[in-house]
Scaffold this motif. Structure first.
Motif, PDB file in Angstrom:
ATOM      1  N   ILE A 136       0.881  -1.163  -0.082  1.00 50.40           N
ATOM      2  CA  ILE A 136      -0.047   0.222  -0.083  1.00 50.40           C
ATOM      3  C   ILE A 136       0.831   1.088  -0.074  1.00 50.40           C
ATOM      4  N   GLY A 137       1.930   1.029   0.828  1.00 54.52           N
ATOM      5  CA  GLY A 137       2.783   2.337   0.835  1.00 54.52           C
ATOM      6  C   GLY A 137       3.523   2.500  -0.330  1.00 54.52           C
ATOM      7  N   VAL A 138       3.837   1.388  -1.291  1.00 54.63           N
ATOM      8  CA  VAL A 138       4.380   1.656  -2.382  1.00 54.63           C
ATOM      9  C   VAL A 138       3.504   2.214  -3.421  1.00 54.63           C
ATOM     10  N   GLY A 139       2.125   1.833  -3.424  1.00 54.16           N
ATOM     11  CA  GLY A 139       1.210   2.474  -4.082  1.00 54.16           C
ATOM     12  C   GLY A 139       0.776   3.823  -4.036  1.00 54.16           C
ATOM     13  N   VAL A 140       1.133   4.180  -2.655  1.00 59.24           N
ATOM     14  CA  VAL A 140       1.038   5.889  -2.413  1.00 59.24           C
ATOM     15  C   VAL A 140       2.165   6.416  -3.126  1.00 59.24           C
ATOM     16  N   ILE A 141       3.458   6.048  -3.028  1.00 56.54           N
ATOM     17  CA  ILE A 141       4.426   6.599  -3.632  1.00 56.54           C
ATOM     18  C   ILE A 141       4.423   6.676  -5.195  1.00 56.54           C
ATOM     19  N   ALA A 142       3.941   5.511  -5.804  1.00 60.58           N
ATOM     20  CA  ALA A 142       3.768   5.326  -7.240  1.00 60.58           C
ATOM     21  C   ALA A 142       2.658   6.530  -7.712  1.00 60.58           C
ATOM     22  N   GLY A 143       1.632   6.580  -7.018  1.00 57.73           N
ATOM     23  CA  GLY A 143       0.617   7.598  -7.434  1.00 57.73           C
ATOM     24  C   GLY A 143       1.032   9.074  -7.129  1.00 57.73           C
ATOM     25  N   ILE A 144       1.750   9.459  -6.176  1.00 57.11           N
ATOM     26  CA  ILE A 144       2.234  10.736  -5.938  1.00 57.11           C
ATOM     27  C   ILE A 144       3.349  10.886  -7.233  1.00 57.11           C
ATOM     28  N   TYR A 145       4.023  10.164  -7.368  1.00 56.94           N
ATOM     29  CA  TYR A 145       4.970  10.360  -8.509  1.00 56.94           C
ATOM     30  C   TYR A 145       4.494  10.263  -9.979  1.00 56.94           C
ATOM     31  N   GLY A 146       3.302   9.679  -9.992  1.00 60.17           N
ATOM     32  CA  GLY A 146       2.385   9.514 -11.408  1.00 60.17           C
ATOM     33  C   GLY A 146       1.741  10.987 -11.531  1.00 60.17           C
ATOM     34  N   ILE A 147       1.204  11.315 -10.583  1.00 58.04           N
ATOM     35  CA  ILE A 147       0.605  12.586 -10.610  1.00 58.04           C
ATOM     36  C   ILE A 147       1.754  13.781 -11.177  1.00 58.04           C
ATOM     37  N   PHE A 148       2.939  13.568 -10.409  1.00 63.89           N
ATOM     38  CA  PHE A 148       4.051  14.445 -10.815  1.00 63.89           C
ATOM     39  C   PHE A 148       4.470  14.271 -12.058  1.00 63.89           C
ATOM     40  N   ALA A 149       4.602  13.227 -12.437  1.00 64.62           N
ATOM     41  CA  ALA A 149       5.214  12.897 -14.015  1.00 64.62           C
ATOM     42  C   ALA A 149       3.992  13.174 -15.188  1.00 64.62           C
ATOM     43  N   LEU A 150       2.630  13.423 -14.458  1.00 66.60           N
ATOM     44  CA  LEU A 150       1.619  13.596 -15.647  1.00 66.60           C
ATOM     45  C   LEU A 150       1.861  15.074 -16.130  1.00 66.60           C
ATOM     46  N   GLY A 151       2.413  16.014 -15.287  1.00 67.02           N
ATOM     47  CA  GLY A 151       2.792  17.299 -15.643  1.00 67.02           C
ATOM     48  C   GLY A 151       4.086  17.365 -16.675  1.00 67.02           C
ATOM     49  N   LEU A 152       4.816  16.537 -16.347  1.00 66.36           N
ATOM     50  CA  LEU A 152       6.101  16.383 -17.137  1.00 66.36           C
ATOM     51  C   LEU A 152       5.768  15.986 -18.524  1.00 66.36           C
ATOM     52  N   PHE A 155      -0.254  15.748  -1.544  1.00 65.90           N
ATOM     53  CA  PHE A 155      -0.195  14.316  -1.379  1.00 65.90           C
ATOM     54  C   PHE A 155       1.132  13.809  -0.662  1.00 65.90           C
ATOM     55  N   LEU A 156       2.212  14.368  -1.149  1.00 62.61           N
ATOM     56  CA  LEU A 156       3.504  13.940  -0.470  1.00 62.61           C
ATOM     57  C   LEU A 156       3.296  14.381   0.937  1.00 62.61           C
ATOM     58  N   ALA A 157       2.799  15.735   1.066  1.00 66.86           N
ATOM     59  CA  ALA A 157       2.923  16.429   2.462  1.00 66.86           C
ATOM     60  C   ALA A 157       2.078  15.217   3.551  1.00 66.86           C
ATOM     61  N   LEU A 158       1.013  14.731   2.929  1.00 68.48           N
ATOM     62  CA  LEU A 158       0.116  14.068   3.653  1.00 68.48           C
ATOM     63  C   LEU A 158       0.766  12.728   4.017  1.00 68.48           C
ATOM     64  N   SER A 191      -7.276   7.760  -2.033  1.00 73.16           N
ATOM     65  CA  SER A 191      -7.477   9.396  -2.423  1.00 73.16           C
ATOM     66  C   SER A 191      -6.501   9.591  -3.601  1.00 73.16           C
ATOM     67  N   ILE A 192      -5.639   9.283  -3.567  1.00 72.71           N
ATOM     68  CA  ILE A 192      -4.189   9.585  -4.417  1.00 72.71           C
ATOM     69  C   ILE A 192      -4.774   9.097  -5.894  1.00 72.71           C
ATOM     70  N   TRP A 193      -4.951   7.884  -5.934  1.00 74.26           N
ATOM     71  CA  TRP A 193      -5.028   7.187  -7.174  1.00 74.26           C
ATOM     72  C   TRP A 193      -6.562   7.583  -7.754  1.00 74.26           C
ATOM     73  N   LEU A 194      -7.501   7.936  -6.842  1.00 77.64           N
ATOM     74  CA  LEU A 194      -8.724   8.730  -7.440  1.00 77.64           C
ATOM     75  C   LEU A 194      -8.428   9.944  -8.210  1.00 77.64           C
ATOM     76  N   VAL A 195      -7.580  10.683  -7.302  1.00 76.07           N
ATOM     77  CA  VAL A 195      -7.245  12.147  -8.136  1.00 76.07           C
ATOM     78  C   VAL A 195      -6.552  11.824  -9.246  1.00 76.07           C
ATOM     79  N   ALA A 213     -12.379   7.009   7.583  1.00 78.61           N
ATOM     80  CA  ALA A 213     -12.535   6.206   6.308  1.00 78.61           C
ATOM     81  C   ALA A 213     -12.261   4.605   6.881  1.00 78.61           C
ATOM     82  N   SER A 214     -10.899   4.443   7.762  1.00 77.09           N
ATOM     83  CA  SER A 214     -10.576   3.452   8.111  1.00 77.09           C
ATOM     84  C   SER A 214     -11.753   2.624   8.882  1.00 77.09           C
ATOM     85  N   ASP A 215     -12.449   3.151   9.853  1.00 77.18           N
ATOM     86  CA  ASP A 215     -13.678   2.775  10.185  1.00 77.18           C
ATOM     87  C   ASP A 215     -14.501   1.998   9.326  1.00 77.18           C
TER      88      ASP A 215
END
Lengths: 330, 311, 413
Positions: free
Chosen positions: B10-26, B215-218, B153-157, B133-135
C-alpha cells in the motif's frame, strides 16, 4: 556547437570587444568596487577563494560541455565519472603505489570506462537514432550504476587521499591552500590545452565539424565513430583529473561527491555557453567569484542559491551563455 | 512471505501515485509540448509549502488550501516561464532546475517557512478523515491498513487527472500544443501565440506538481526542504520515459513499474552487508533504466513517431 | 540461514537448560530493524550505524547466553535514503521482515514520517538519533525513545564548558558556526540565547553548506575579530574539510574550539586534521560514574575493523542493547511488550548496570527485577516523553587525538 573563444575577424571586430574581455573588465571593476567597500584584504581573499572554486568547477565542466556540445547528450553521469576517477586512484594508492602513478592509472581506467560505455550504450543508441530523452534516461541509469558500483566496493563512509591539505601559500595578507593552488593551475592549463587542441589539431577540427553538423561530417569522410570515441575518452580523462584534484585538495570525499557537484558543473557549462571549453572556465569563474563575493554581504548559507541566481540572471541577458553564438534559425 | 506484506505494498502504491501525478505534468510539458521542464520539484515544493503554511500559520481548513496551493504553483510557473521560455530547450532545462534549487535554498535559509526545521502539524484534519474512512473500511475487513484512505484518494485524483488530460489532448487546444512540439515556427505562422500556449502547458504542469506535493505532504506528515531536491524530478523523468513518450497511460504504467522495482528490491536477500545490498539495489535500478532505454526506446506504451523533441 | 538459526536456537536452549537458576521461559527470537542511511545525502553515516547495531547485538547475545537468558537477536536492515518517504517504506519493509523495534533513523523528518505512518499504530518502538525538539510535537503514544539529550540541555552544557575555560561569560565573544541542518540550527539557536543570557557576546552564526567545494570564506568569517571561543556544530566528514580551511587561515587556535556531541569521539577519526581539533573541548552526555563502558565499546569497535567512528554511534549501540533488555523484561519479542518494559530497564534509583556488567543485567531483568541500565553514551532514565532525563554532561578535551574527560557538570543547574 564547439565554439572558439574569440569571434572570427569580421568587419565589426574592432568595434566590439570579445566577450572574454568584457567579462574581465566587469570582474576587475567589481573587484575594485569591493575593495573600496569591504577593504582590500577581505575582497582579495574572497576573490582568491572564488578562483579556487572556479578551478574545481571549470575542469569538471569541460568534459560535460564537450559531450553536450558534440553529442547532444545531457550527461547526468558526468559527476559520477569524477567520483570514479577519484576512487580508482584511492584504491590504487591504497595498494601502496605512489600517488602520481595511482592518479595516472585512474585517469586511464576512467577514460577506458567512458570508451566502453560509448561502445556498449551510446553507439547502439546512436545507430537507433534514439531521442534526446532516451539518452537522458540512459545517462541517469549509468549515473546510478557508476555511483553505486563504486559504493558497493568502497563503502559510503568518507575517504581521503591523506595529502597535506593544511599547508598554505601566503601572499601578503592573503592565503590559499598549496593543493588548492595546484588544482587551480592544473585546471587552467588543461582547459587551455583542450581549447587549443580543439582549434588546431586535426581531431579537434573533426570534433568541431561533428558538433556543427553530424550528418555533413559523415558525408565529408570524417571518421565520426573514431572522433566520437575520442570525445568520450577525453571527457572521461578530464573528469578523472578533476575528481582526483578535487578529492586531494578538498580533503575528504564519499561516493556522492561527483553527483552533488554535478549541478555546479552544469551551471558553469551553461553560463559559459554550451560546447565551449573556455566557456566552462569563464562560467566557473563567474559562479565562483559571485558565490564567494556574496559571503562578504550575505551569510554563507546563501552561497549555493547565489550561484543559481547568477545563472538565471545571465541567461536573461545572454540567452546562450557568455560565449554562445546568436542562434541561427534552421 | 514477508514480501507479500499488505502495508508495504500500500505504501508503494502511495509513492507510485504521487510520482504518477507529478510525472503527468512532465508528460504534458515534455511529451506534448516539447518543453524540457526540470524544475517540477520546485513547483511541487511551492504547492506543498503553501498548503502547510496556510494550515499551520493561518489556520485554514486543509481542503481549502488546495486551490491556493495550486494557484501559487501556477503563478510560479508563469513567472518562471515568461522570461525563460524564449531560451533554447537545453538552456530552458537548466534555468528551470536552477529555479527549483533556488526555491529549495530559500525555504531552507529564509526565516518565514521554518527553515531547516520545516513545517509540521498540518495533517490533523486529514488524520481525522483517514480514521473515519478506516472505520468504514473495517466493515469489509480492511481497517488495519491505515494508509488505504490515502492510497484511494491519491489514485482517485490520479485517475481524474489522467482523464482530464486525455480530454484536453483531443481539444483544439491540445492539438495546438502538439503542433508546437512538431514545428514551433509553423504553429506561429498559423497565428498561434506559441508563448501563451507554452505558458499554459507549464502552468498546468505546475498545478499537477502542487497536487502531488499536497499528497506527498500527507504521506510524510513533515515538510522540509530536503524532500524537494532535484532527485525527485529525475525520478519523475524516469517514470515518464519508462512509460512512454506522449502517453498518459504510459505514466500510469511507468510509475507502477519503476516503484515496484525500486521498492521491491528492498526484499533482495543476499549474504552481503546492509551497505552492499543498499548499493546493489540502485545498481540494479540503474541497469534496468539503461537496458530499457536501449531495448525499448519509445518507452513501454509510447509511439515512436512522437519521439522527436525539438531543440 | 535456516540452519544457522536452528543452530542458534539449539545453542541457546542448551545454555538455558544448563542454567537451572533461571526460570524456564519460551525462547525469545528478537528481530531488530536497522534504519540505515545507506544512500542519499547522509550515506556517510550508514556504515558506522550498521556496525554499531551489529556489535551491540553480538555483544548482548553473548552476554545473555553467558547469563543463561534465552534471547537471541538477529538484525535486518533497510535504507532510509535521507528521505522521509523512503524511510517510511524502509520501515514497512523491516516490519514485514519481522522487526520488533527499529533503531534509527538519523533525522527527525524521517522519524516523524515513520511514527505517523506506521509505528504508532503498530506500537513499535523507534530509537532515533535526531535531536530536534520538533520530534516531541507529535503524539507518539510512548513509542519514540531517544538516547540523545535534547538541544536545550546540551546548549547549557556548552555554556558551562566555555565558562569553565574562560572563567566568565561576561563580555566574552563566541563565534558560532554550524552545518546547515536542523541539528546545527536548533542547537546554535539555543546556545546563542543561553550564552547571551549569561552576558556573553556572539558573532555569526556562520552557516555552511556541506557540499561546497571550499570552506575558506566561511573559515575566514569564523576566525574574524579574534573571538574568545568558537562553537562549531558539525559532523566529522564536513569538519575534515572545514577544519583544514580553519587551519589555513593562520588565525585559528584549536584550543579555543568547543564542539557538541556530534564531534565527540573516543578517538578522533583520521580524516580530521590534528591541528584543527587538538586541544579542543566539547560536551557529550555523561555517564554517572567513571565506568569502563567506553573502553569496552572502543575495543569492540577497533577489533571489529571496518567503519571509523561517526557521530552518535554509541547511541545506536545503546539503543539496541536497551531494546534487547526490554524484550527480556517483557518476556516477549512482541513490539508492545518491549515498549511497555523499556522503563523497567532504565528505572531511576534501581540498581545500575553497565556494558561491563551486561550479563548480570540480563540475569536481573530475566528474574523480574527493575534495573537502571547505563549505556556507553550515558544514563537515560527516560522522561514521560521518551527523552533522557539525565542532565549530566561530560566536559572533555582532545589530547593526542584521544578524548579525555575533564569534569562532569549538571546542565540543568
Amino acid at each position: 556547437m564547439i565554439e572558439e573563444a574569440s569571434a572570427p575577424p569580421s568587419p565589426r571586430w574592432h568595434s566590439r570587444l570579445p566577450p572574454a574581455a568584457w567579462l574581465a573588465l566587469v570582474i576587475i571593476a567589481a573587484l575594485a568596487l569591493l575593495a573600496g567597500v569591504k577593504g582590500p584584504v577581505e575582497a582579495g581573499q574572497a576573490t582568491i577563494n572564488g578562483l579556487v572554486d572556479a578551478g574545481y568547477v571549470a575542469l569538471g565542466a569541460v568534459g560535460l560541455t564537450l559531450i553536450f556540445g558534440i553529442l547532444r547528450i545531457i550527461n547526468f553521469a558526468h559527476g559520477d565519472f569524477l567520483t570514479l576517477g577519484a576512487y580508482v586512484a584511492l584504491m590504487i594508492a591504497a595498494s601502496g603505489l605512489p600517488i602520481w602513478l595511482a592518479a595516472a592509472l585512474a585517469i586511464l581506467v576512467t577514460a577506458a570506462v567512458a570508451a566502453a560505455l560509448d561502445k556498449l550504450v551510446w553507439e547502439p543508441m546512436r545507430r537507433m537514432q534514439t531521442s534526446t530523452l532516451q539518452l537522458l534516461l540512459a545517462a541517469i541509469g549509468i549515473a546510478l550504476v557508476l555511483r553505486y558500483t563504486i559504493q558497493f566496493f568502497a563503502g559510503s563512509q568518507v575517504r581521503s587521499f591523506g595529502q597535506d591539505i593544511l599547508s598554505a601559500v601566503n601572499l601578503g595578507p592573503w592565503h590559499l591552500g598549496t593543493l588548492q593552488l595546484v588544482a587551480l593551475l592544473a585546471g587552467i592549463a588543461l582547459i587551455v590545452a583542450v581549447g587549443l587542441g580543439l582549434r588546431f589539431t586535426a581531431v579537434g577540427k573533426q570534433m568541431r565539424a561533428l558538433s556543427d553538423n553530424m550528418a555533413l561530417a559523415e558525408v565529408t569522410g570524417i571518421d565520426t565513430r573514431g572522433a566520437i570515441r575520442l570525445t568520450w575518452i577525453v571527457a572521461g580523462a578530464l573528469a578523472a583529473i578533476a575528481g582526483i584534484l578535487y578529492a586531494a585538495a578538498v580533503g575528504t570525499i564519499n561516493p556522492n561527491f561527483g553527483s552533488l557537484i554535478l549541478l555546479s558543473l552544469f551551471t558553469a557549462a551553461v553560463l559559459g555557453g554550451i560546447g565551449n571549453a573556455y566557456g566552462a572556465l569563464l562560467g566557473g569563474i563567474v559562479i565562483g567569484l559571485a558565490q564567494e563575493w556574496s559571503t562578504l554581504f550575505l551569510n554563507a548559507r546563501w552561497k549555493p542559491a547565489v550561484g543559481f541566481a547568477i545563472l538565471i540572471l545571465t541567461l536573461l541577458v545572454l540567452p546562450r551563455g557568455i560565449f554562445g553564438r546568436v542562434p541561427a534559425r534552421t | 512471505m514477508s514480501i507479500l506484506n499488505a502495508d508495504f505494498w500500500i505504501g508503494v502504491g502511495v509513492i507510485a501515485g504521487i510520482y504518477g501525478i507529478f510525472a503527468l505534468g512532465l508528460q504534458l510539458n515534455v511529451g506534448l509540448t516539447g518543453l524540457l521542464n526540470l524544475g517540477q520539484a520546485g513547483f511541487m515544493c511551492i504547492g506543498a509549502y503553501a498548503m502547510g503554511m496556510l494550515v499551520v500559520d493561518a489556520g485554514w481548513p486543509i481542503l481549502a488550501t488546495l486551490p491556493v496551493a495550486i494557484a501559487a504553483a501556477v503563478l510560479a510557473g508563469v513567472l518562471v516561464g515568461l522570461p525563460s521560455l524564449r531560451l533554447r530547450s537545453d538552456y530552458f532545462a537548466i534555468a528551470t532546475i536552477a529555479f527549483a534549487e533556488i526555491v529549495r535554498y530559500v525555504l531552507q535559509n529564509a526565516a518565514f517557512a521554518g527553515g531547516n526545521q520545516g513545517i509540521i502539524g498540518y495533517d490533523a484534519e486529514w488524520r481525522d478523515f483517514a480514521a473515519w474512512a478506516s472505520d468504514r473500511l473495517a466493515a469489509i475487513g480492511l481497517g488495519e491498513q491505515m494508509q488505504l484512505p490515502l492510497l484511494f484518494s491519491i489514485w482517485l485524483v490520479f485517475a481524474l487527472c489522467v482523464a482530464v488530460l486525455r480530454w484536453l489532448r483531443r481539444t483544439p487546444w491540445g492539438r495546438v500544443l502538439t503542433a508546437i512540439r512538431e514545428d514551433e515556427d509553423a504553429a506561429a505562422a498559423l497565428g498561434k501565440n506559441v508563448l501563451a500556449f507554452k505558458l499554459q502547458s507549464l502552468a498546468i504542469a505546475a498545478a499537477l506538481a502542487a497536487i502531488a506535493g499536497f499528497f506527498l505532504a500527507l504521506n510524510v506528515t513533515y515538510l522540509y526542504p530536503g524532500e524537494f531536491d532535484p532527485t525527485f524530478t529525475f525520478f519523475g523523468y524516469a517514470v515518464l520515459i519508462l512509460g512512454g513518450f506522449a502517453s498518459y497511460g504510459g505514466v500510469v504504467l511507468g510509475t507502477i513499474v519503476l516503484w515496484t522495482l525500486i521498492e521491491g528490491l528492498r526484499f533482495l536477500d543476499l549474504p552481503l552487508s546492509s551497505g552492499e545490498v543498499g548499493s546493489l539495489r540502485f545498481v540494479l535500478v540503474g541497469l534496468t533504466l539503461v537496458v530499457l532505454s536501449m531495448a525499448r526506446p519509445q518507452g513501454l506504451l509510447g509511439r515512436r513517431a512522437e519521439m522527436q523533441l525539438r531543440q | 540461514m535456516l540452519r544457522r538459526l536452528m543452530m542458534g536456537t539449539l545453542f541457546a536452549t542448551g545454555i538455558s537448560l544448563a542454567a537451572v537458576s533461571t526460570a524456564p521461559a519460551d525462547p525469545i527470537n528478537l528481530t531488530i530493524g536497522k534504519l540505515l542511511e545507506l544512500t542519499g545525502p547522509l550515506s556517510e553515516t550508514g556504515p558506522s550505524q550498521d556496525k554499531a547495531i551489529k556489535l551491540a547485538i553480538d555483544y548482548a547475545n553473548k552476554a545473555a547466553a553467558a547469563a543463561g537468558v534465552d534471547i537471541k537477536a538477529a538484525d535486518v536492515g533497510a535504507d532510509v535514503q535521507g528521505d522521509p518517504q523512503a524511510a517510511l517504506s524502509a520501515a514497512r519493509a523491516l516490519v514485514a521482515k519481522g522487526a520488533s523495534c527499529l533503531i534509527g533513523p538519523s533525522i527527525t523528518p524521517e522519524s516523524i514520517a515513520i511514527a505517523n505512518g506506521l509505528t504508532i499504530q503498530k506500537k513499535i518502538t523507534i530509537w532515533p538519533v535526531g535531536t530536534s525538539m520538533r520530534l516531541r510535537t507529535i503524539k507518539d503514544e510512548g513509542t519514540i525513545f531517544r538516547t540523545v539529550p535534547p538541544d536545550s540541555l546540551q546548549a547549557l552544557a556548552l555554556v558551562a564548558g566555555i565558562i569553565d575555560k574562560l572563567g566568565t561569560a561576561s563580555g566574552k565573544l563566541v563565534s558560532i558556526a554550524y552545518r546547515n541542518e536542523p541539528y546545527g540550527e536548533g542547537l546554535a539557536k539555543d546556545f546563542k540565547a543561553a550564552w547571551e543570557a549569561k552576558g556573553g557576546k556572539t558573532q555569526g552564526p556562520v552557516v555552511f553548506d556541506p557540499n561546497q567545494a571550499t570552506f575558506d570564506s566561511e573559515a575566514g568569517e569564523i576566525v574574524a575579530n579574534n573571538p574568545d571561543a568558537y562553537v562549531i556544530i558539525d559532523y566529522p566528514d564536513t569538519f575534515a574539510k572545514l577544519g583544514a580551511s580553519l587551519v589555513r587561515t593562520g588565525k585559528f587556535d584549536a584550543t579555543k574550539l568547543f564542539v557538541p556531541d556530534a564531534l565527540a569521539f573516543s578517538t578522533v577519526p583520521g580524516n580530521i586534521p590534528a591541528q584543527a581539533i587538538e586541544g579542543a573541548r566539547g560536551t557529550r552526555g555523561g555517564t554517572p560514574t567513571d565506568t569502563d563502558a567506553y573502553k569496552v565499546f572502543d575495543k569492540l569497535w577497533e577489533t571489529a575493523g571496518g567503519a571509523e567512528h561517526f557521530s552518535l554511534d554509541a547511541n545506536s549501540f545503546d539503543s539496541t542493547t536497551l531494546c534487547m533488555l526490554a524484550a527480556v523484561a517483557g518476556k516477549s519479542a512482541d513490539p508492545a511488550a518491549i515498549q511497555e518494559h523499556v522503563r523497567a530497564v532504565t528505572t531511576p534509583g534501581a540498581p545500575k548496570f553497565y556494558l561491563t556488567t551486561l550479563s548480570d543485567a540480563f540475569k536481573a531483568v530475566a528474574g523480574g527485577e527493575k534495573i537502571d541500565y547505563v549505556g556507553v553514551a550515558g544514563a537515560f532514565e527516560f522522561a514521560a516523553n521518551g527523552d533522557p532525563t539525565i542532565s549530566r554532561f561530560d566536559i572533555f578535551e582532545y589530547r593526542a587525538g584521544k578524548l579525555a574527560v575533564l569534569k562532569q557538570i549538571d546542565a540543568a543547574k
